[in-house]
Design a protein around this motif. Sequence first.
Motif, PDB file in Angstrom:
ATOM      1  N   VAL A 102       0.816  -1.213   0.000  1.00 41.61           N
ATOM      2  CA  VAL A 102       0.000   0.000   0.000  1.00 41.61           C
ATOM      3  C   VAL A 102       0.854   1.268   0.000  1.00 41.61           C
ATOM      4  O   VAL A 102       0.681   2.147  -0.838  1.00 41.61           O
ATOM      5  CB  VAL A 102      -0.977   0.008   1.206  1.00 41.61           C
ATOM      6  CG1 VAL A 102      -1.790   1.293   1.258  1.00 41.61           C
ATOM      7  CG2 VAL A 102      -1.903  -1.210   1.144  1.00 41.61           C
ATOM      8  N   SER A 103       1.790   1.355   0.941  1.00 41.92           N
ATOM      9  CA  SER A 103       2.563   2.589   1.087  1.00 41.92           C
ATOM     10  C   SER A 103       3.684   2.721   0.070  1.00 41.92           C
ATOM     11  O   SER A 103       3.926   3.815  -0.432  1.00 41.92           O
ATOM     12  CB  SER A 103       3.145   2.683   2.502  1.00 41.92           C
ATOM     13  OG  SER A 103       2.096   2.776   3.441  1.00 41.92           O
ATOM     14  N   HIS A 106       1.820   1.637  -3.653  1.00 42.22           N
ATOM     15  CA  HIS A 106       0.594   2.412  -3.887  1.00 42.22           C
ATOM     16  C   HIS A 106      -0.482   1.597  -4.614  1.00 42.22           C
ATOM     17  O   HIS A 106      -1.114   2.066  -5.546  1.00 42.22           O
ATOM     18  CB  HIS A 106       0.894   3.705  -4.653  1.00 42.22           C
ATOM     19  CG  HIS A 106       1.925   4.539  -3.988  1.00 42.22           C
ATOM     20  ND1 HIS A 106       1.673   5.232  -2.829  1.00 42.22           N
ATOM     21  CD2 HIS A 106       3.231   4.757  -4.292  1.00 42.22           C
ATOM     22  CE1 HIS A 106       2.768   5.858  -2.451  1.00 42.22           C
ATOM     23  NE2 HIS A 106       3.738   5.578  -3.317  1.00 42.22           N
ATOM     24  N   GLN A 107      -0.665   0.359  -4.125  1.00 40.99           N
ATOM     25  CA  GLN A 107      -1.673  -0.510  -4.724  1.00 40.99           C
ATOM     26  C   GLN A 107      -2.859  -0.660  -3.782  1.00 40.99           C
ATOM     27  O   GLN A 107      -2.846  -0.185  -2.649  1.00 40.99           O
ATOM     28  CB  GLN A 107      -1.050  -1.862  -5.070  1.00 40.99           C
ATOM     29  CG  GLN A 107      -0.004  -1.746  -6.161  1.00 40.99           C
ATOM     30  CD  GLN A 107       0.589  -3.093  -6.538  1.00 40.99           C
ATOM     31  OE1 GLN A 107       0.297  -4.107  -5.924  1.00 40.99           O
ATOM     32  NE2 GLN A 107       1.414  -3.084  -7.569  1.00 40.99           N
ATOM     33  N   ASP A 109      -5.373  -1.654  -1.082  1.00 41.56           N
ATOM     34  CA  ASP A 109      -5.173  -2.224   0.251  1.00 41.56           C
ATOM     35  C   ASP A 109      -5.971  -3.501   0.482  1.00 41.56           C
ATOM     36  O   ASP A 109      -5.515  -4.406   1.184  1.00 41.56           O
ATOM     37  CB  ASP A 109      -5.493  -1.193   1.332  1.00 41.56           C
ATOM     38  CG  ASP A 109      -6.921  -0.675   1.275  1.00 41.56           C
ATOM     39  OD1 ASP A 109      -7.405  -0.372   0.171  1.00 41.56           O
ATOM     40  OD2 ASP A 109      -7.551  -0.569   2.341  1.00 41.56           O
TER      41      ASP A 109
END
Length: 144
Positions: A102-103, A106-107, A109
């Motif tokens: 995620v971080s 950036h996909q 969650d």
Amino acid sequence: MQTMQTLFKKYQSQILYLIFGVSTTIVNIIVYGVMHMLHMPYQVSYWTAWFWAVLFAYLTNRVWVFHSQASGFVEKTREVVQFYIARLLTGVLGAGIMWIGVSLLHQNDVIWNIIQNVFVILTNYALSKYIIFNKKEKWNRNDD
């Protein structure tokens, strides 16, 4: 029919772990999804879902999967503490996987929550089978 019964008996703990593992994952995903719909930060959602999934997993693993024979306060306390420590370690692993997906990448969650669950389930089975619920035999041998 006899073959199915023989196979079930031979692989009973793995089959039940799979069933309850899937159920635990469903508990995790539902709780995570509710938290997500409430617009909670993904890490808050993750740890809330983790807490409820671990509670469900402990109860089902102790009774139906590994048939814990721990008795008395000390043995039961050791078992539950070891279970939660192991789950905390795999929870951190899952949180790390979430953070990467995620971080860093950036996909989505929700997709990364499913991915981390696969890794966590496999690790949890090994820890439960070979360490946590296997302790009773080791404690008895040391007490003799």
